[in-house]
Design a protein around this motif. Sequence first.
Motif: not given
Length: 227
Positions: A95-99, A116-118, A148-154, A193-196
């Motif tokens: 899943k991409p990163c969202v605002a 975009g792509p994480p 912040v969760s990158c894929s949800t923007g939350a 920005v931390i990858p899984p």
Amino acid sequence: MGTDKRERKKAGHRARLSAERAAQARYERRRRLIITVATPITVLVIIGLFMVLSKGSGTATDSATSSSTTASTATTTPTSTPTSTTPKAASAAGKPCVALTELPPPNAPTVDVPIGPPPTSLQITDVKTGTGPAVAATDKVTVNYLGVSCSTGAIFDESYTRGQPATFGLNQVIPGWTEGLQGMQAGGIRQLVIPPEKGYGSSGQGIKIAPDETLIFVVELKSITAA
């Protein structure tokens, strides 16, 4: 006349002695009879009392042993099913990163989401440079932060609303923090920005952080305590 009187006295004395000896003999016979009868009874009573006491002691010991075994079993036997389960979010893999989907607290720094792509590696950006000694991998730090969760923007966690910075050892957190905060100075602000694989991996963290989620943190370093 005098002779007869003396003879009668002697005869009376002999009669008294004979009666006393007979009485003494009867007493001795009764005493031996009592001893003969009482001795085995006493022995039987002692044996019976000993057996009762021994049985009672054995029962108490067995009871204590049984209780101890039961307690040990109760405290060492694991439950077959968990008492509670923590639901997980769906995997964020691919899943991409969202605002941002919500506003940060008013006193929190700005979050720059890479839409975009994480990123596939740890990304470190200094928003503000601090002063003084730099953080080492084993130091203890006190920070304010926002995640912040990158894929949800939350926003899944932050310390600003609580009004209380967090303090922890830098070697006690996820690898992305351990690596990403080294070199910071007090008063500095840094975005990570931390990858899984440097965050919570394929396990995630409850429903707020999905498995395989890329995480964005903005960290404000308040103070450093050297190890």
